[in-house]
Design a protein around this motif. Structure first.
Motif, PDB file in Angstrom:
ATOM      1  N   VAL A 168      54.735  35.949  34.372  1.00 30.25           N
ATOM      2  CA  VAL A 168      53.844  35.363  35.367  1.00 30.25           C
ATOM      3  C   VAL A 168      52.455  35.226  34.747  1.00 30.25           C
ATOM      4  O   VAL A 168      51.956  36.161  34.120  1.00 30.25           O
ATOM      5  CB  VAL A 168      53.747  36.262  36.627  1.00 30.25           C
ATOM      6  N   ALA A 169      51.857  34.048  34.902  1.00 30.47           N
ATOM      7  CA  ALA A 169      50.467  33.835  34.479  1.00 30.47           C
ATOM      8  C   ALA A 169      49.633  33.539  35.708  1.00 30.47           C
ATOM      9  O   ALA A 169      50.038  32.759  36.562  1.00 30.47           O
ATOM     10  CB  ALA A 169      50.389  32.670  33.496  1.00 30.47           C
ATOM     11  N   ALA A 170      48.480  34.184  35.790  1.00 30.20           N
ATOM     12  CA  ALA A 170      47.607  33.951  36.947  1.00 30.20           C
ATOM     13  C   ALA A 170      46.167  33.806  36.474  1.00 30.20           C
ATOM     14  O   ALA A 170      45.626  34.723  35.846  1.00 30.20           O
ATOM     15  CB  ALA A 170      47.733  35.097  37.950  1.00 30.20           C
ATOM     16  N   PHE A 171      45.580  32.636  36.758  1.00 32.64           N
ATOM     17  CA  PHE A 171      44.168  32.411  36.438  1.00 32.64           C
ATOM     18  C   PHE A 171      43.322  32.819  37.638  1.00 32.64           C
ATOM     19  O   PHE A 171      43.704  32.566  38.792  1.00 32.64           O
ATOM     20  CB  PHE A 171      43.920  30.924  36.123  1.00 32.64           C
ATOM     21  N   PHE A 172      42.168  33.422  37.341  1.00 30.01           N
ATOM     22  CA  PHE A 172      41.243  33.842  38.392  1.00 30.01           C
ATOM     23  C   PHE A 172      39.856  33.297  38.092  1.00 30.01           C
ATOM     24  O   PHE A 172      39.498  33.088  36.931  1.00 30.01           O
ATOM     25  CB  PHE A 172      41.195  35.373  38.477  1.00 30.01           C
ATOM     26  N   THR A 173      39.081  33.119  39.154  1.00 27.61           N
ATOM     27  CA  THR A 173      37.722  32.597  38.948  1.00 27.61           C
ATOM     28  C   THR A 173      36.801  33.655  38.352  1.00 27.61           C
ATOM     29  O   THR A 173      35.775  33.318  37.779  1.00 27.61           O
ATOM     30  CB  THR A 173      37.125  32.102  40.275  1.00 27.61           C
ATOM     31  N   GLY A 180      43.785  42.565  40.514  1.00 19.78           N
ATOM     32  CA  GLY A 180      45.205  42.225  40.504  1.00 19.78           C
ATOM     33  C   GLY A 180      46.061  43.289  39.835  1.00 19.78           C
ATOM     34  O   GLY A 180      47.196  43.548  40.255  1.00 19.78           O
ATOM     35  N   VAL A 181      45.498  43.903  38.792  1.00 24.07           N
ATOM     36  CA  VAL A 181      46.221  44.985  38.105  1.00 24.07           C
ATOM     37  C   VAL A 181      46.528  46.113  39.080  1.00 24.07           C
ATOM     38  O   VAL A 181      47.666  46.613  39.147  1.00 24.07           O
ATOM     39  CB  VAL A 181      45.377  45.514  36.914  1.00 24.07           C
ATOM     40  N   LEU A 182      45.522  46.487  39.854  1.00 23.04           N
ATOM     41  CA  LEU A 182      45.719  47.578  40.814  1.00 23.04           C
ATOM     42  C   LEU A 182      46.627  47.150  41.960  1.00 23.04           C
ATOM     43  O   LEU A 182      47.409  47.947  42.472  1.00 23.04           O
ATOM     44  CB  LEU A 182      44.368  48.061  41.353  1.00 23.04           C
ATOM     45  N   ALA A 183      46.523  45.876  42.349  1.00 22.26           N
ATOM     46  CA  ALA A 183      47.355  45.387  43.450  1.00 22.26           C
ATOM     47  C   ALA A 183      48.837  45.387  43.068  1.00 22.26           C
ATOM     48  O   ALA A 183      49.709  45.704  43.886  1.00 22.26           O
ATOM     49  CB  ALA A 183      46.903  43.989  43.859  1.00 22.26           C
ATOM     50  N   VAL A 184      49.118  45.026  41.822  1.00 18.48           N
ATOM     51  CA  VAL A 184      50.515  45.072  41.353  1.00 18.48           C
ATOM     52  C   VAL A 184      51.025  46.516  41.373  1.00 18.48           C
ATOM     53  O   VAL A 184      52.152  46.796  41.783  1.00 18.48           O
ATOM     54  CB  VAL A 184      50.629  44.457  39.938  1.00 18.48           C
ATOM     55  N   GLY A 185      50.159  47.428  40.957  1.00 18.32           N
ATOM     56  CA  GLY A 185      50.529  48.843  41.016  1.00 18.32           C
ATOM     57  C   GLY A 185      50.776  49.291  42.451  1.00 18.32           C
ATOM     58  O   GLY A 185      51.750  49.990  42.736  1.00 18.32           O
ATOM     59  N   ASP A 218      63.463  39.583  38.386  1.00 19.18           N
ATOM     60  CA  ASP A 218      63.190  38.464  39.298  1.00 19.18           C
ATOM     61  C   ASP A 218      62.488  38.947  40.569  1.00 19.18           C
ATOM     62  O   ASP A 218      61.480  38.366  40.989  1.00 19.18           O
ATOM     63  CB  ASP A 218      64.497  37.746  39.666  1.00 19.18           C
ATOM     64  N   ALA A 219      63.031  39.992  41.160  1.00 19.15           N
ATOM     65  CA  ALA A 219      62.435  40.514  42.387  1.00 19.15           C
ATOM     66  C   ALA A 219      61.013  40.999  42.136  1.00 19.15           C
ATOM     67  O   ALA A 219      60.105  40.774  42.952  1.00 19.15           O
ATOM     68  CB  ALA A 219      63.301  41.653  42.944  1.00 19.15           C
ATOM     69  N   GLU A 220      60.812  41.642  40.997  1.00 16.82           N
ATOM     70  CA  GLU A 220      59.476  42.138  40.674  1.00 16.82           C
ATOM     71  C   GLU A 220      58.501  40.975  40.462  1.00 16.82           C
ATOM     72  O   GLU A 220      57.353  41.025  40.920  1.00 16.82           O
ATOM     73  CB  GLU A 220      59.526  43.030  39.426  1.00 16.82           C
ATOM     74  N   ALA A 221      58.967  39.938  39.756  1.00 20.03           N
ATOM     75  CA  ALA A 221      58.089  38.786  39.512  1.00 20.03           C
ATOM     76  C   ALA A 221      57.715  38.109  40.836  1.00 20.03           C
ATOM     77  O   ALA A 221      56.585  37.653  41.011  1.00 20.03           O
ATOM     78  CB  ALA A 221      58.766  37.800  38.562  1.00 20.03           C
ATOM     79  N   ASP A 222      58.664  38.065  41.775  1.00 22.74           N
ATOM     80  CA  ASP A 222      58.360  37.506  43.102  1.00 22.74           C
ATOM     81  C   ASP A 222      57.207  38.267  43.748  1.00 22.74           C
ATOM     82  O   ASP A 222      56.267  37.673  44.272  1.00 22.74           O
ATOM     83  CB  ASP A 222      59.595  37.606  44.024  1.00 22.74           C
ATOM     84  N   VAL A 223      57.305  39.588  43.703  1.00 24.14           N
ATOM     85  CA  VAL A 223      56.251  40.420  44.302  1.00 24.14           C
ATOM     86  C   VAL A 223      54.931  40.184  43.586  1.00 24.14           C
ATOM     87  O   VAL A 223      53.873  40.037  44.213  1.00 24.14           O
ATOM     88  CB  VAL A 223      56.657  41.912  44.253  1.00 24.14           C
ATOM     89  N   ALA A 276      47.804  36.114  46.793  1.00 22.49           N
ATOM     90  CA  ALA A 276      47.046  36.609  47.931  1.00 22.49           C
ATOM     91  C   ALA A 276      45.612  36.962  47.549  1.00 22.49           C
ATOM     92  O   ALA A 276      44.697  36.912  48.372  1.00 22.49           O
ATOM     93  CB  ALA A 276      47.752  37.819  48.548  1.00 22.49           C
ATOM     94  N   LEU A 277      45.423  37.314  46.270  1.00 19.55           N
ATOM     95  CA  LEU A 277      44.070  37.637  45.786  1.00 19.55           C
ATOM     96  C   LEU A 277      43.289  36.385  45.390  1.00 19.55           C
ATOM     97  O   LEU A 277      42.147  36.475  44.946  1.00 19.55           O
ATOM     98  CB  LEU A 277      44.158  38.562  44.573  1.00 19.55           C
ATOM     99  N   GLY A 278      43.946  35.232  45.479  1.00 19.59           N
ATOM    100  CA  GLY A 278      43.261  33.996  45.135  1.00 19.59           C
ATOM    101  C   GLY A 278      43.556  33.478  43.743  1.00 19.59           C
ATOM    102  O   GLY A 278      42.928  32.527  43.280  1.00 19.59           O
ATOM    103  N   GLY A 279      44.500  34.111  43.079  1.00 15.47           N
ATOM    104  CA  GLY A 279      44.854  33.658  41.741  1.00 15.47           C
ATOM    105  C   GLY A 279      45.633  32.347  41.769  1.00 15.47           C
ATOM    106  O   GLY A 279      46.329  32.047  42.742  1.00 15.47           O
ATOM    107  N   THR A 280      45.491  31.553  40.706  1.00 12.71           N
ATOM    108  CA  THR A 280      46.325  30.370  40.530  1.00 12.71           C
ATOM    109  C   THR A 280      47.539  30.810  39.719  1.00 12.71           C
ATOM    110  O   THR A 280      47.448  31.060  38.519  1.00 12.71           O
ATOM    111  CB  THR A 280      45.557  29.266  39.776  1.00 12.71           C
TER     112      THR A 280
END
Lengths: 460, 460
Positions: free
Chosen positions: A221-226, A234-239, A285-290, A297-301
């Motif tokens: 998963v790649a996520a760009f943030f402003t 996001g690191v903490l949110a994934v945790g 797959d399930a983890e990547a979905d989460v 939800a944090l605003g990442g692309t």
């Protein structure tokens, strides 16, 4: 004579000449050079017996021995020191055993990390520790530095994959530590003591490692943030979503710009920070979905499922070692901080860069709070090097003040020694000196590395 | 006086009396008693300062100190030795910090394993190491013995969860080792050296541990087999299917019979061996599907999805400690062998039991090759104890001959010392003695435990 190349031990202290270009090539690893010294000779034993011969000769002559694998270390742990010989183990490169049922491999120290992985993959297995240098670095060097890598947060560091070691001691004797089984608590953990000791306690000549299962599935998963802060959040949110990624890399805007410059991409235009996450195994797959849901939800692309680009970006990150640029001076760092301090620490780095008028880019193995900031100045910048040193020093001090460490995975070597007393109290340093003296009473094993004391010419 | 209970240090060597029943209660842990000795006193410090006071007094008076948590060890690591005082740390039982974002906890040594887990669970986290004694044993004792448990194959042993330690040395000084971050390679791995050193190098007074995510899902599979060999083959088959279970327990027919006797069940009628496997995390369901398929293909009678009975059987196994039976003598073992040797080793155990005319039952943490065979005879059996000892000795020797270790997770303590020289060469034992001397030059820290030498009255 027997198993030594480049050195004939035909009498005490008599070295066969090593050509000057070889002496120069083996004088340093990839760490910053503080005090330059060429070795007296470079020797390439091809057997345990050969290593023992070298150490017996070194002990008899009081010659310092600097062990070395591929020389990919970045802390100067394999820098030559005055009057030393360099003991190069890269010709001891056989995989002696790979037992798929026991899930262990026994290797000589010169086996390349990627070669072991290729052999293991044939059995559906992998050797988990994956330092950036995995295509060229040796398992022996990985063990000597307790190397990290990208997959540590899930699979642990090198120490967590080492079961047993064969070690030639300073006097040339050969010992075995640890056990072939995954568990074992007989006696003190000498295997752990040798791992990460940077060749200062003994020469590692045989390594038994635990292998892991090649994951049945991988999702990237790649996520760009402003901004960097949100990416770090996001690191903490994934945790908090209880996903343990195999890889979790955080790149700042300056790193994206550098990648654009090197590869002609346009990553920087897409955000000021990039979070790259890989999940693996039956739950990938399930983890990547989460992960995607949490980061969106944090605003990442966020990249879509099965994104080829996400995988390509991770490959780019994996192989983006900071190559030297001729007209720049740069210093790379390796601190680690508690995960919750990531945002605060990077804000501090940005403040330092501005204050000391140096450039900054940051990548982090964010899953375990291990950051690699790079500071740089143009070579023509008057006073630039001094400001660079000041920023470097402050970056380390601030990491310590946040409960961090001065080295997450590169080791102390020679480069980080000046900062070690800021992290460890005098009593702890003294204990380590005394432990070193147990294994190397004369002080011939990689003197002046890993712990203070024992520098050439320094009273012991 | 200050923080000590049970001991007033009002003058060199002056101990306040400890009541005789307390001296007797704290003379041993749960290990076999080889040489009986009551301590001179039992002391319960409630602070680091209190531990330092005890050690300074002990150093000044040359008094041996036996540190102890809950006393649940089974190798005699906490047995009192002649003239010693017992330093009981179970009143230092505060969780000092639990940081969910950093995923770390800082605890005093007397915190009960299950209490830390309960506190962590409130944050969706867990402390992974789960020795059978987790409801009663202390984290300090777990660290001192580098305790294992059921979840090791996936989550590692205690060492893999310990980040940093506060340790009071033999002279009463206090040091800190390790770091709060998941990664750190500054200096030698003293944290690993103290972990598993059974109180012989220092008194652990503070522990920083890494927490893991509570799994989002758990699946338990039970599979009965007609013979032990096929059940053990199931362990390898699950591995070959690249599933890493959190738990993989193997029980032989005699263990099933013992469970039937204790609980009125009829497990033994359903097979001669039982394999209990738990998968966890996002992939738990998919992994359990694979496990069921693989084990059914081998001929196992496999529980259905979501089986309540499978979970109940695992609970039964988890809490089936071998309680002493009045009319029997029994010895429990703790060897580990490479996974591929499981079948051969158990066949050897059965041969030994027959040959020495003793009873045998076997349970194994099969995922990491760690076996707990129990041999027993009726107390009235003439010569039974001698045959028991012979079987025990042979079981250890044979495990070593298969590349195993004499102790997978219980530690050397006092009980396993006689066999240690069979596993480790003389040079390795001597190195450990010299490491011990660095930390404890006078030999007052738990003498006669963990490594040979230092037994009371023995010249050092």
């Amino acid at each position: 004579m027997n198993a030594l190349h480049g050195l004939t031990l035909n009498g005490p202290g008599r070295l066969v000449e090593t050509p000057p270009d070889v002496l120069a090539a083996f004088a340093t690893d990839q760490g910053p050079v503080l005090a330059y010294a060429e070795p007296r000779a470079v020797v390439w034993p091809t057997s345990v017996q050969g290593v023992q011969d070298v150490m017996r000769w070194a002990a008899a002559t009081g010659t310092a021995v600097v062990p070395r694998g591929a020389g990919t270390g970045v802390s100067g742990g394999a820098h030559a020191t005055g009057g030393c010989i360099v003991l190069c183990l890269d010709r001891m490169n056989r995989i002696l055993e790979l037992n798929a049922q026991d899930e262990v491999a026994v290797v000589e120290p010169g086996v390349i990390n990627a070669d072991l992985n290729a052999a293991a993959a044939a059995h559906g297995l992998m050797y988990a520790p994956d330092p950036a240098s995995y295509r060229t670095s040796t398992i022996g060097g990985n063990v000597a530095t307790n190397a990290g890598g990208l997959r540590c947060a899930k699979y642990g560091v090198t120490r967590d994959s080492v079961l047993a070691l064969d070690v030639v001691l300073a006097d040339g004797s050969l010992i075995s530590t640890g056990q072939r089984t995954f568990k074992g608590v007989a006696g003190y953990d000498l295997t752990g003591l040798f791992t990460g000791s940077e060749g200062t306690l003994g020469i590692i000549v045989g390594i038994t490692v635990r292998l892991r299962y090649l994951p049945v599935a991988i999702q990237t998963v790649a996520a760009f943030f402003t901004d960097f802060s949100t990416a770090a959040a996001g690191v903490l949110a994934v945790g908090a979503a209880r996903v343990q990624p195999a890889i979790m890399e955080l790149l700042d805007g300056a790193t994206l710009s550098a990648l654009d410059d090197a590869h002609g991409s346009s990553l920087r235009s897409r955000g000021n920070a990039l979070l790259l996450i890989q999940t693996d195994g039956f739950g990938a797959d399930a983890e990547a979905d989460v992960v995607r849901r949490v980061l969106a939800a944090l605003g990442g692309t966020v990249s879509t499922e099965g994104s080829v680009e996400a995988e390509r970006l991770l490959e780019l990150r994996r192989h983006s070692r900071g190559d030297a640029i001729a007209h720049q001076f740069r210093v790379g760092e390796d601190v680690a901080v508690p995960r919750s301090a990531l945002v605060r620490y990077v804000a501090e780095l940005e403040r330092m860069a501005a204050q000391h008028r140096v450039n900054l880019k940051v990548v982090a193995h964010a899953g375990d709070g291990n950051l690699h900031p790079t500071f740089w100045v143009q070579a023509a910048d008057d006073g630039g090097r001094e400001r660079l040193e000041a920023a470097l020093d402050e970056s380390i001090t601030v990491a310590l003040s946040m409960g961090g460490t001065i080295t997450g995975e590169h080791g102390i070597g020679q480069f980080k020694l000046p900062w070690l007393p800021q992290e460890q109290q005098a009593e702890v340093l003294e204990l380590q000196r005394r432990v070193k003296a147990v294994f190397d009473p004369v002080g011939i094993l990689n003197p002046g590395k890993a712990i203070p004391g024992g520098e050439p010419g320094e009273p012991r």
